[in-house]
Design an enzyme around this catalytic site. Structure first.
Site, short mmCIF file in Angstrom:
data_model
loop_
_atom_site.label_atom_id
_atom_site.label_comp_id
_atom_site.label_asym_id
_atom_site.label_seq_id
_atom_site.Cartn_x
_atom_site.Cartn_y
_atom_site.Cartn_z
N LYS A 70 0.81 -1.23 0.00
CA LYS A 70 0.00 0.00 0.00
C LYS A 70 0.85 1.27 0.00
CE LYS A 70 -4.43 -1.32 1.96
NZ LYS A 70 -5.37 -0.99 3.03
N ASN A 91 -5.00 2.10 -2.04
CA ASN A 91 -5.56 0.76 -2.20
C ASN A 91 -6.17 0.58 -3.59
OD1 ASN A 91 -7.95 2.18 -2.04
ND2 ASN A 91 -8.94 0.73 -0.67
N ASP A 106 -10.64 3.48 1.00
CA ASP A 106 -11.10 3.21 2.37
C ASP A 106 -11.75 4.47 2.95
OD1 ASP A 106 -10.34 0.57 2.45
OD2 ASP A 106 -8.43 0.94 3.45
N GLY A 241 -17.42 -4.49 9.55
CA GLY A 241 -16.80 -3.69 8.50
C GLY A 241 -17.19 -4.09 7.09
P1 NAP Z 1 -2.24 -1.61 10.33
O1 NAP Z 1 -1.88 -0.48 9.42
O2 NAP Z 1 -1.29 -2.74 10.52
O3 NAP Z 1 -2.62 -0.97 11.76
C1 NAP Z 1 -3.06 -1.77 12.81
C2 NAP Z 1 -3.25 -0.93 14.06
O4 NAP Z 1 -3.70 -1.80 15.09
C3 NAP Z 1 -1.97 -0.30 14.58
O5 NAP Z 1 -2.30 0.84 15.32
C4 NAP Z 1 -1.42 -1.40 15.49
O6 NAP Z 1 -0.56 -0.92 16.50
C5 NAP Z 1 -2.70 -1.89 16.12
N1 NAP Z 1 -2.59 -3.25 16.60
C6 NAP Z 1 -2.12 -4.33 15.94
N2 NAP Z 1 -2.18 -5.42 16.72
C7 NAP Z 1 -2.66 -5.01 17.91
C8 NAP Z 1 -2.92 -5.67 19.14
N3 NAP Z 1 -2.73 -6.98 19.30
N4 NAP Z 1 -3.42 -4.94 20.16
C9 NAP Z 1 -3.63 -3.62 20.03
N5 NAP Z 1 -3.40 -2.93 18.88
C10 NAP Z 1 -2.92 -3.63 17.85
O7 NAP Z 1 -3.58 -2.33 9.83
P2 NAP Z 1 -4.82 -1.61 9.10
O8 NAP Z 1 -4.64 -1.71 7.63
O9 NAP Z 1 -5.02 -0.28 9.72
O10 NAP Z 1 -6.04 -2.60 9.46
C11 NAP Z 1 -6.60 -2.63 10.75
C12 NAP Z 1 -7.87 -3.48 10.74
O11 NAP Z 1 -8.86 -2.87 9.93
C13 NAP Z 1 -7.65 -4.88 10.16
O12 NAP Z 1 -8.40 -5.81 10.91
C14 NAP Z 1 -8.23 -4.79 8.77
O13 NAP Z 1 -8.73 -6.03 8.30
C15 NAP Z 1 -9.36 -3.79 8.99
N6 NAP Z 1 -9.72 -3.06 7.76
C16 NAP Z 1 -10.99 -3.21 7.29
C17 NAP Z 1 -11.37 -2.53 6.14
C18 NAP Z 1 -12.76 -2.67 5.62
O14 NAP Z 1 -13.01 -2.32 4.46
N7 NAP Z 1 -13.70 -3.13 6.41
C19 NAP Z 1 -10.45 -1.69 5.48
C20 NAP Z 1 -9.17 -1.57 6.00
C21 NAP Z 1 -8.81 -2.28 7.14
P3 NAP Z 1 1.04 -0.87 16.30
O15 NAP Z 1 1.30 0.33 15.43
O16 NAP Z 1 1.55 -0.74 17.67
O17 NAP Z 1 1.42 -2.15 15.61
#
Ligand code: NAP
Length: 275
Positions: A70, A91, A106, A241
């Protein structure tokens, strides 16, 4: 270039695992009466440059991009939409004349799923890529946005970058319940809950939420996440979501085709692919 570009669409990422995008976009193309095939195109990082050369050589009309590309894809693009620039990641790739641009749908996806922002403070869980898209949308309407992240410095940095009014705290910290107690909206933008077992908020923290709060989890598999389960057990409004996923796909489809997306067909196909 002579000859016609192949009507090949796809998703660049690695590894791709089970993705709903092919089913959703194939259904959209069919419903719109457009020719085309949408494929999962797994590309490891060391082959991204070659894949992007192919996108240009064949002038592929529409690509989605997911983890881990990304941000890595940015140097291969001729420009970004304001949404992609704000999020700092793309994306969706699309053509504007001869320019290959990056969008972050998004933002549009979350905006459509949210509709009107509930009046009052929002609490955003997480400070990663999805949280950035959510914050971009929440900042369009007034009201504080409190950010809870496992690293409080990440929460602070995110709020500072976007100029968000509100407070920052660590997930699970003693400051969290007071912030949650004022929330009109809670959005989970962490992956916590994908395993169907863990919740980013404890039962005690969910108990601190006011009665009228709306809880949105960006996770769509499982259908009811542990956070949603806790919220619903309290009689709160909670949603997953899937609608955001469908709406981000619809926004990408419009970028590629210049047409309104057949959203209900896409929603149906996404639900069916989820099983
Ligand atoms: P990302 O960029 O990797 O960010 C993840 C975030 O969650 C970061 O702040 C990370 O903290 C935190 N995190 C990870 N593991 C954790 C844990 N065990 N406990 C507490 N915090 C934690 O991922 P993302 O792309 O933002 O995606 C996040 C979620 O949204 C995913 O589940 C994804 O599937 C979902 N999503 C859904 C859609 C949709 O269309 N519905 C679109 C995009 C994303 P650190 O920085 O400390 O690692």
């Amino acid at each position: 270039m002579t000859g016609q570009a192949p009507a090949l669409y796809g998703l660049l990422g690695y590894p791709l695992g089970h993705t709903l995008s092919p089913a959703m976009h194939q259904a959209a193309l069919a419903a719109a009466g457009l020719p085309g095939t949408y494929l999962a195109l797994p590309v490891p990082s060391e082959r991204l440059a070659g894949a992007m050369a192919g996108v240009r050589a064949w002038r592929l009309p529409g690509l989605n991009v997911t983890i881990p590309h990304k941000q890595a894809v940015l140097p291969y693009l001729d420009g970004l939409t304001p949404e992609a620039a704000a999020v700092g990641a793309v994306n969706t790739l699309f053509w504007d004349g001869d320019r290959l641009l990056g969008d972050n749908t998004d933002v549009a996806g979350f905006a459509s799923a949210l509709g009107e922002r509930p009046a009052g403070p929002a609490v955003l869980l997480g400070a990663g890529g999805a949280a950035r898209a959510v914050l971009r949308v929440l900042m369009r309407e007034p009201g504080p946005v409190h950010v809870l992240a496992r690293r409080v410095e990440a929460a602070r940095a995110l709020r500072a970058e976007f100029g968000a009014e509100g407070a920052s705290a660590a997930l699970g910290s003693p400051e969290a319940p007071a912030l949650l107690g004022t929330a009109a909206l809670v959005v989970n933008a962490t992956p916590v809950g994908l395993d169907g077992a863990a919740s980013p908020l404890s039962a005690g923290e969910v108990a601190a939420l006011p009665a009228g709060v709306r809880v949105m989890d960006l996770i769509y598999n499982p259908d009811e996440t542990p956070l949603m389960g806790l919220a619903r057990a309290r009689g709160l409004l909670a949603e997953n979501g899937l609608e955001m996923l469908v709406q981000q796909g619809a926004a990408a489809f419009s970028r590629w085709t210049g047409q309104a997306a057949p959203v209900s067909e896409m929603r149906r196909a996404a639900r069916e692919a989820l099983g």
